[in-house]
Design a protein around this motif. Structure first.
Motif, PDB file in Angstrom:
ATOM      1  N   GLU A   9       0.867  -1.309  -0.018  1.00 53.61           N
ATOM      2  CA  GLU A   9       0.225   0.038   0.075  1.00 53.61           C
ATOM      3  C   GLU A   9       0.693   1.311  -0.002  1.00 53.61           C
ATOM      4  N   ARG A  10       1.799   1.426   0.731  1.00 53.70           N
ATOM      5  CA  ARG A  10       2.905   2.299   0.662  1.00 53.70           C
ATOM      6  C   ARG A  10       3.461   2.680  -0.578  1.00 53.70           C
ATOM      7  N   GLU A  11       3.941   1.454  -1.272  1.00 49.98           N
ATOM      8  CA  GLU A  11       4.600   1.680  -2.475  1.00 49.98           C
ATOM      9  C   GLU A  11       3.439   2.340  -3.653  1.00 49.98           C
ATOM     10  N   PHE A  12       2.289   1.905  -3.575  1.00 51.84           N
ATOM     11  CA  PHE A  12       1.358   2.464  -4.539  1.00 51.84           C
ATOM     12  C   PHE A  12       0.810   3.801  -4.249  1.00 51.84           C
ATOM     13  N   ASN A  13       0.627   4.200  -2.862  1.00 50.19           N
ATOM     14  CA  ASN A  13       0.658   5.538  -2.713  1.00 50.19           C
ATOM     15  C   ASN A  13       1.784   6.321  -2.770  1.00 50.19           C
ATOM     16  N   LEU A  14       3.142   5.846  -3.048  1.00 55.26           N
ATOM     17  CA  LEU A  14       4.204   6.764  -3.398  1.00 55.26           C
ATOM     18  C   LEU A  14       4.317   7.097  -4.555  1.00 55.26           C
ATOM     19  N   GLY A  15       3.735   5.881  -5.602  1.00 56.37           N
ATOM     20  CA  GLY A  15       3.503   5.966  -7.010  1.00 56.37           C
ATOM     21  C   GLY A  15       2.458   7.037  -7.383  1.00 56.37           C
ATOM     22  N   LYS A  16       1.304   7.085  -6.756  1.00 52.18           N
ATOM     23  CA  LYS A  16       0.043   7.953  -6.852  1.00 52.18           C
ATOM     24  C   LYS A  16       0.651   9.449  -6.423  1.00 52.18           C
ATOM     25  N   LEU A  60       3.365  10.721  -7.090  1.00 55.45           N
ATOM     26  CA  LEU A  60       4.190  11.331  -8.248  1.00 55.45           C
ATOM     27  C   LEU A  60       3.337  11.530  -9.283  1.00 55.45           C
ATOM     28  N   ASP A  61       2.418  10.839  -9.455  1.00 56.28           N
ATOM     29  CA  ASP A  61       1.514  11.171 -10.678  1.00 56.28           C
ATOM     30  C   ASP A  61       0.049  10.746 -10.130  1.00 56.28           C
ATOM     31  N   HIS A  62      -0.807  11.601  -9.897  1.00 52.39           N
ATOM     32  CA  HIS A  62      -2.159  11.544  -9.345  1.00 52.39           C
ATOM     33  C   HIS A  62      -3.015  10.809 -10.559  1.00 52.39           C
ATOM     34  N   LYS A  63      -2.660  10.885 -11.713  1.00 50.03           N
ATOM     35  CA  LYS A  63      -3.425  10.131 -12.963  1.00 50.03           C
ATOM     36  C   LYS A  63      -2.802   8.928 -13.271  1.00 50.03           C
ATOM     37  N   TYR A  64      -1.818   8.207 -12.419  1.00 51.88           N
ATOM     38  CA  TYR A  64      -1.286   6.973 -12.895  1.00 51.88           C
ATOM     39  C   TYR A  64      -2.149   5.790 -12.532  1.00 51.88           C
ATOM     40  N   ALA A  65      -2.945   5.228 -13.358  1.00 56.05           N
ATOM     41  CA  ALA A  65      -3.960   4.232 -13.297  1.00 56.05           C
ATOM     42  C   ALA A  65      -3.342   3.004 -12.500  1.00 56.05           C
ATOM     43  N   LEU A  94      -8.688   6.162 -15.546  1.00 58.88           N
ATOM     44  CA  LEU A  94      -7.575   6.913 -15.850  1.00 58.88           C
ATOM     45  C   LEU A  94      -6.567   5.946 -16.756  1.00 58.88           C
ATOM     46  N   ALA A  95      -7.069   4.774 -17.327  1.00 63.04           N
ATOM     47  CA  ALA A  95      -6.266   4.125 -18.184  1.00 63.04           C
ATOM     48  C   ALA A  95      -5.911   4.599 -19.399  1.00 63.04           C
ATOM     49  N   LYS A  96      -4.681   4.797 -19.663  1.00 63.23           N
ATOM     50  CA  LYS A  96      -4.226   5.547 -20.917  1.00 63.23           C
ATOM     51  C   LYS A  96      -3.932   4.726 -22.212  1.00 63.23           C
ATOM     52  N   SER A  97      -4.080   3.343 -21.837  1.00 67.48           N
ATOM     53  CA  SER A  97      -3.497   2.275 -23.038  1.00 67.48           C
ATOM     54  C   SER A  97      -4.553   1.170 -23.020  1.00 67.48           C
ATOM     55  N   LYS A  98      -4.435   0.429 -23.921  1.00 69.74           N
ATOM     56  CA  LYS A  98      -5.384  -0.863 -23.905  1.00 69.74           C
ATOM     57  C   LYS A  98      -4.643  -1.853 -22.850  1.00 69.74           C
ATOM     58  N   ASP A  99      -3.276  -1.824 -22.849  1.00 67.87           N
ATOM     59  CA  ASP A  99      -2.720  -2.713 -21.832  1.00 67.87           C
ATOM     60  C   ASP A  99      -3.242  -2.378 -20.235  1.00 67.87           C
TER      61      ASP A  99
END
Length: 392
Positions: A60-67, A69-74, A103-108
């Protein structure tokens, strides 16, 4: 009058600007990276590895750190959705997964969100949950087909869903597909495939049998339920065990209490109380009540203790008391079992008949007497007993 309108207009404009600035000031600011690897991608990658090892708080801490850095990172929201699901907090789980989808930016990324939904529904197991898993499985594969990709993930998590719904044949087909793709999740799929195939060989025929089949380690209460509900051992004993008759005089009150099964004090309110009562009355070695009147329902079974129970069942049904001492004094074929331990004879009875399999060490056979017994193994051993003694 014109001056008043002018001032009023200026007031409205300034108020609006102030409101915008206030809202902007309250909105969370994106954190600036502090190192080369301080990226949303790296934090999500690390978070997923931690998630798969059960370290939910660290993930959870890692995912929050990623968020941050980028609030729109799906992918960060997808990871948080999975963390909450494994915590059993499904409202925030679905909220985060929904945001990941938006927020998904690609088909992947979109395909991975659908796979995430598969995992959420499998964890939640609410009404019609399997239909929801199948629906998201199809959506994920539809996208992957369009972008000409063949990921093992949808098949693996579909296999887990089928396993949890006791559709073991369907689960096996999904795990086989993962092995055919042969990219990632291979070891996990191979393990799961062997597990469901073992369960299929054991052929559990009752709801409790199917439920116990999925347990990594069985407890005393689980074995009691299997012996009574799955094996119907009380009915078998009525047929094979010699009846003993008490012809001494008893008053009506004594007569009624003589046939009541003892109730161990620690299972009085247990859901499987009836099974424990019945199995205790059968007086199976290793599955009796303890001298203090308890049963210890949540105590895990070892391979040695299960061998003692099974050997006693074989001796009773075959009406052959000589089996209780047949191998005493024999040379032990196992490096980790001495021939003077209480469970040696039982282990020999079970292994020589092919009912319980030994394990292989580096250079010699071992039995691993203190090892645990999985639900699938417990059921398969019961199946072998029934085949060996020809009781169906």
């Amino acid at each position: 009058m014109k001056l008043f309108h002018y001032r009023y207009t200026l007031f409205v404009i300034f108020a609006f600007i102030s409101l915008i600035l206030t809202i902007g000031g309250c909105a969370p600011k994106q954190r600036a990276p502090v190192s080369t690897l301080d990226t949303p991608e790296h934090h999500v990658f690390t978070g997923m590895k931690l998630l798969e090892t059960g370290k939910l708080s660290d993930a959870e801490r890692e995912f929050n750190l990623g968020k941050e850095l980028d609030h729109k990172y799906a992918p960060a929201y997808r990871g948080l959705g999975l963390v909450f699901a494994y915590k059993g907090e499904f409202k925030p789980a679905f909220k985060n997964m929904s945001k990941a989808k938006k927020l998904a930016k690609s088909k992947d990324e979109e395909a991975r969100v659908y796979i995430g939904y598969m995992r959420l529904y499998t964890q939640q197991r609410d009404k019609d949950w399997l239909d929801d898993v199948v629906d998201n499985f199809r959506k994920a594969n539809k996208i992957l087909k369009k972008i000409h990709k063949d990921w093992p993930d949808p098949y693996f998590y579909m296999g887990l869903a089928y396993k949890e719904s006791y559709k073991f044949s369907d689960a096996a087909e999904q795990f086989k597909k993962v092995l055919e793709i042969n990219t990632t999740l291979v070891d996990k799929a191979d393990y799961e495939l062997k597990l469901v195939q073992k369960i299929e060989r054991a052929m559990p025929g009752t709801p409790i049998g199917k439920k116990v089949a999925l347990l990594e380690k069985v407890k005393r209460v689980d074995v009691a339920a299997l012996f009574i509900q799955e094996m119907k051992l009380d009915k078998i004993y009525e047929k094979f065990r010699p009846k003993k008759f008490d012809t001494s005089f008893k008053s009506p009150g004594q007569r009624s209490s003589a046939y009541q099964m003892p109730v161990p004090v620690d299972v009085v309110d247990h859901p499987l109380r009836a099974d424990v009562q019945t199995v205790v009355a059968l007086k199976i070695k290793g599955l009796n009540a303890f001298p203090d009147g308890t049963f210890a329902p949540n105590e895990f079974i070892t391979r040695a203790s299960y061998a003692m129970m099974i050997a006693d069942v074989i001796s009773t049904i075959s009406n052959d008391p000589s089996l209780d001492t047949k191998y005493i004094g024999s040379v032990s074929p196992f490096a980790d079992v001495r021939n003077d331990v209480p469970y040696f004879n039982a282990i020999m009875v079970c292994t020589t008949r092919g009912i319980i399999e030994a394990e292989r060490g580096l250079r010699q056979n071992i039995f691993n007497p203190m090892g645990s017994v999985s639900g699938a193994d417990a059921l398969l051993i019961i199946r072998r007993v029934k085949e060996d003694l020809k009781i169906f």
